[in-house]
Motif scaffolding. Structure first.
Motif, PDB file in Angstrom:
ATOM      1  N   ALA A  97      29.347  70.793  12.141  1.00  0.00           N
ATOM      2  CA  ALA A  97      29.390  69.874  10.988  1.00  0.00           C
ATOM      3  C   ALA A  97      30.566  68.925  11.116  1.00  0.00           C
ATOM      4  N   ALA A  98      31.688  69.429  11.662  1.00  0.00           N
ATOM      5  CA  ALA A  98      32.872  68.578  11.822  1.00  0.00           C
ATOM      6  C   ALA A  98      32.587  67.431  12.790  1.00  0.00           C
ATOM      7  N   TYR A  99      31.828  67.713  13.848  1.00  0.00           N
ATOM      8  CA  TYR A  99      31.474  66.656  14.790  1.00  0.00           C
ATOM      9  C   TYR A  99      30.584  65.605  14.129  1.00  0.00           C
ATOM     10  N   VAL A 100      29.693  66.043  13.267  1.00  0.00           N
ATOM     11  CA  VAL A 100      28.841  65.091  12.541  1.00  0.00           C
ATOM     12  C   VAL A 100      29.691  64.215  11.629  1.00  0.00           C
ATOM     13  N   VAL A 101      30.605  64.853  10.887  1.00  0.00           N
ATOM     14  CA  VAL A 101      31.497  64.089   9.997  1.00  0.00           C
ATOM     15  C   VAL A 101      32.344  63.108  10.797  1.00  0.00           C
ATOM     16  N   ALA A 102      32.884  63.593  11.920  1.00  0.00           N
ATOM     17  CA  ALA A 102      33.705  62.722  12.761  1.00  0.00           C
ATOM     18  C   ALA A 102      32.887  61.545  13.288  1.00  0.00           C
ATOM     19  N   GLY A 103      31.637  61.808  13.650  1.00  0.00           N
ATOM     20  CA  GLY A 103      30.769  60.729  14.125  1.00  0.00           C
ATOM     21  C   GLY A 103      30.517  59.681  13.060  1.00  0.00           C
ATOM     22  N   VAL A 104      30.298  60.143  11.826  1.00  0.00           N
ATOM     23  CA  VAL A 104      30.102  59.214  10.710  1.00  0.00           C
ATOM     24  C   VAL A 104      31.355  58.374  10.497  1.00  0.00           C
ATOM     25  N   PHE A 105      32.534  59.021  10.544  1.00  0.00           N
ATOM     26  CA  PHE A 105      33.788  58.302  10.355  1.00  0.00           C
ATOM     27  C   PHE A 105      34.005  57.261  11.454  1.00  0.00           C
ATOM     28  N   VAL A 106      33.670  57.634  12.698  1.00  0.00           N
ATOM     29  CA  VAL A 106      33.839  56.692  13.807  1.00  0.00           C
ATOM     30  C   VAL A 106      32.935  55.479  13.626  1.00  0.00           C
ATOM     31  N   CYS A 107      31.681  55.712  13.243  1.00  0.00           N
ATOM     32  CA  CYS A 107      30.742  54.608  13.010  1.00  0.00           C
ATOM     33  C   CYS A 107      31.220  53.709  11.883  1.00  0.00           C
ATOM     34  N   PHE A 108      31.718  54.331  10.812  1.00  0.00           N
ATOM     35  CA  PHE A 108      32.215  53.544   9.680  1.00  0.00           C
ATOM     36  C   PHE A 108      33.439  52.738  10.092  1.00  0.00           C
ATOM     37  N   THR A 109      34.335  53.348  10.885  1.00  0.00           N
ATOM     38  CA  THR A 109      35.537  52.642  11.341  1.00  0.00           C
ATOM     39  C   THR A 109      35.175  51.450  12.208  1.00  0.00           C
ATOM     40  N   LEU A 110      34.184  51.623  13.088  1.00  0.00           N
ATOM     41  CA  LEU A 110      33.749  50.520  13.945  1.00  0.00           C
ATOM     42  C   LEU A 110      33.116  49.404  13.113  1.00  0.00           C
ATOM     43  N   LEU A 111      32.368  49.760  12.059  1.00  0.00           N
ATOM     44  CA  LEU A 111      31.763  48.753  11.187  1.00  0.00           C
ATOM     45  C   LEU A 111      32.842  47.952  10.464  1.00  0.00           C
ATOM     46  N   VAL A 112      33.853  48.652   9.942  1.00  0.00           N
ATOM     47  CA  VAL A 112      34.950  47.963   9.251  1.00  0.00           C
ATOM     48  C   VAL A 112      35.712  47.075  10.228  1.00  0.00           C
ATOM     49  N   LEU A 113      35.930  47.566  11.453  1.00  0.00           N
ATOM     50  CA  LEU A 113      36.615  46.774  12.477  1.00  0.00           C
ATOM     51  C   LEU A 113      35.845  45.492  12.768  1.00  0.00           C
ATOM     52  N   ALA A 114      34.524  45.614  12.937  1.00  0.00           N
ATOM     53  CA  ALA A 114      33.702  44.429  13.195  1.00  0.00           C
ATOM     54  C   ALA A 114      33.769  43.455  12.021  1.00  0.00           C
ATOM     55  N   ALA A 115      33.718  43.979  10.799  1.00  0.00           N
ATOM     56  CA  ALA A 115      33.785  43.120   9.615  1.00  0.00           C
ATOM     57  C   ALA A 115      35.137  42.413   9.530  1.00  0.00           C
ATOM     58  N   ASP A 116      36.218  43.129   9.872  1.00  0.00           N
ATOM     59  CA  ASP A 116      37.551  42.532   9.821  1.00  0.00           C
ATOM     60  C   ASP A 116      37.721  41.417  10.843  1.00  0.00           C
ATOM     61  N   ILE A 117      36.946  41.476  11.919  1.00  0.00           N
ATOM     62  CA  ILE A 117      37.019  40.428  12.946  1.00  0.00           C
ATOM     63  C   ILE A 117      36.085  39.277  12.617  1.00  0.00           C
ATOM     64  N   VAL A 118      34.848  39.593  12.238  1.00  0.00           N
ATOM     65  CA  VAL A 118      33.823  38.568  12.033  1.00  0.00           C
ATOM     66  C   VAL A 118      33.959  37.894  10.662  1.00  0.00           C
ATOM     67  N   ASN A 119      34.196  38.669   9.644  1.00  0.00           N
ATOM     68  CA  ASN A 119      34.217  38.141   8.268  1.00  0.00           C
ATOM     69  C   ASN A 119      35.342  38.820   7.483  1.00  0.00           C
ATOM     70  N   PRO A 120      36.609  38.495   7.803  1.00  0.00           N
ATOM     71  CA  PRO A 120      37.731  39.233   7.229  1.00  0.00           C
ATOM     72  C   PRO A 120      37.955  38.926   5.748  1.00  0.00           C
ATOM     73  N   VAL A 121      38.551  39.901   5.066  1.00  0.00           N
ATOM     74  CA  VAL A 121      39.044  39.678   3.715  1.00  0.00           C
ATOM     75  C   VAL A 121      40.315  38.850   3.826  1.00  0.00           C
ATOM     76  N   LYS A 122      40.384  37.753   3.071  1.00  0.00           N
ATOM     77  CA  LYS A 122      41.544  36.859   3.174  1.00  0.00           C
ATOM     78  C   LYS A 122      42.370  36.909   1.905  1.00  0.00           C
ATOM     79  N   LEU A 123      43.667  37.011   2.095  1.00  0.00           N
ATOM     80  CA  LEU A 123      44.582  37.091   0.971  1.00  0.00           C
ATOM     81  C   LEU A 123      44.557  35.823   0.143  1.00  0.00           C
ATOM     82  N   THR A 124      44.367  34.679   0.807  1.00  0.00           N
ATOM     83  CA  THR A 124      44.409  33.406   0.112  1.00  0.00           C
ATOM     84  C   THR A 124      43.041  32.924  -0.298  1.00  0.00           C
TER      85      THR A 124
END
Length: 435
Positions: free
Chosen positions: A408-435
């Motif tokens: 189960a821990a490997y499944v959870v870790a896999g979900v976290f890795v996928c989510f982290t990669l999605l957030v990373l892609a979003a931060d590069i392609v369409n970042p949240v901007k302070l201004t």
């Protein structure tokens, strides 16, 4: 050139803050593990190739190339298998995961370590060791938050008038200039002037902006406002009108994304100033921050579709969208380029680290392996089982084998890795901007 240098400075400062936060987290695990006599072969900040390390006593201390996490290695994280063996082989992939995890926790076992294994410690000691990491993040967040708000302070609105609007304009209209046909604002018609300080509304004293704002929004029709002008007090008698204004939540904060509602309207801009908060005010804000953080963690799964659409579709990146390390570094770079006093930039930077550490605390407390909360849950369950057996005079069930949860821990870790990669892609392609 200056803008680029300031951006680089912001990214470097955030990276340093990130490293300190991670090192502080792992220090909590390390110090309590050593306190309870558990051998810790490694204390590492970061992942990937080691760029520096030094061994002192039983422990190798080091920094790795990727500042995206950290770890300590403790001997005997999992108990031996039911057959008493540390290593066994199986054709089942799930069983192999369990056995590999168990074997890894004994990888650096040395003579004399039999009395220094993690799993042999009482459950309450294991809970302390695993809780100490997230707790250190909470301590750091509290220190930064109270330190910045009670010394440097934050910008807030006051009851002093900084400008008077000449006409009534809907806040959703997206313009500041008056147009032909716009009605005269109640404040301008009543004679409110720049520099006035409103001290009472309909005879009720007001000393802060939130109270005054609530009175104004709740009133449509004649009103009496008392102002201080040139050392004297005088009453003005505006007739407040209904207008479309920004909607606020139960805490008096403007909702995000912006929404509008009809409310009473006077028509002036309040002066803002930076002032330190009291201990009670800071505590209230910290409570709100913790509550918002907890709600954000709970709401995280529901934000994934919007994040996916903002990354791979035509959707807009929401202001409250999850932000990763890359996104936070970009925000810090933008922060350093804002045309604001240095002390305000410092407070905003420290608050960014506060949010990061609060997130680390809440996230790691989730009762899921491989997070700290998963190990805490395992130790608590073991304690319940042993106490129950003692009450009913049954044989001691022994330590709870957390290794059995590794699939189960490997499944959870896999979900976290996928989510982290999605957030990373979003931060590069369409970042949240302070201004």
């Amino acid at each position: 050139m200056t803008e680029v240098l300031l951006t680089i400075l912001g990214v470097v400062l955030f990276a340093l803050g990130l490293l300190v936060s991670i090192a502080w987290h792992e220090l909590g695990h390390l110090s309590t593990a050593k306190l309870f006599g558990i051998r810790v072969p490694q204390y590492m900040v970061g992942f990937g190739p080691t760029i520096w390390s030094k061994k002192r006593g039983d422990t190798e201390y080091g920094i790795k190339a990727i500042p995206a996490g950290g770890y300590i290695r403790m001997i005997g994280m999992f108990p031996p298998g039911e057959d008493g063996k540390i290593e066994a082989r199986s054709t089942s992939p799930w069983r192999t995961m369990i056995e590999d995890a168990r074997e890894a926790s004994y990888e650096e076992l040395q003579p004399g370590d039999e009395s220094r294994l993690f799993y042999t410690r009482k459950p309450w000691k294991r809970v302390i060791v695993m809780f100490a990491g997230p707790f250190m993040n909470l301590v750091l967040a509290l220190g930064l938050f109270y330190g910045s708000l009670m010394t440097l302070g934050i910008e807030g609105q006051t009851t002093q008038v900084a400008g008077v609007q000449k006409c009534v304009i809907k806040q959703s209209a997206g313009r500041d200039a008056c147009a032909t046909g716009d009605p005269v604002s109640p404040a301008y018609k009543a004679g409110l002037k720049n520099g006035d300080t409103i001290v009472a509304f309909n005879g009720t004293p007001v000393s802060d902006w939130d109270t005054l704002s609530n009175h104004i929004r709740a009133t449509i029709g004649p009103a009496t406002i008392t102002v201080e002008r040139d050392g004297q007090r005088l009453d003005l008698h505006p007739t407040l009108v209904a207008n479309e204004v920004l909607k606020k939540d139960e805490d008096g904060q403007v909702v995000r994304p912006p929404a509008y509602e009809p409310a009473g309207y006077l028509g002036f801009a309040s002066k803002t100033e930076v002032a330190p908060l009291t201990f009670v005010e800071t505590t209230d804000r910290m409570g709100e921050l913790m509550q918002n953080g907890l709600e954000s963690v709970v709401a995280l799964p529901g934000k994934i579709p919007g994040l996916w659409d903002a990354t791979f579709g035509d959707g807009e990146r929401a202001e409250d969208s999850p932000v990763g390390v890359v996104g936070a570094a970009r925000i810090t770079g933008e922060l350093m380029n804002l045309d604001l006093p240095p002390e305000r930039i410092l407070v905003m930077f420290m608050n960014l680290l506060v949010y990061f550490n609060v997130s680390l605390f809440l996230f790691n407390m989730l009762p899921l392996l491989p997070l700290d909360g998963g190990h805490i849950a395992g130790a608590l369950w073991e304690s319940v089982r042993r106490h129950t057996a003692r009450i009913f005079r049954r044989p001691d069930p022994g330590p709870f084998d957390v290794a059995k949860l590794m699939p189960a821990a490997y499944v959870v870790a896999g979900v976290f890795v996928c989510f982290t990669l999605l957030v990373l892609a979003a931060d590069i392609v369409n970042p949240v901007k302070l201004t």
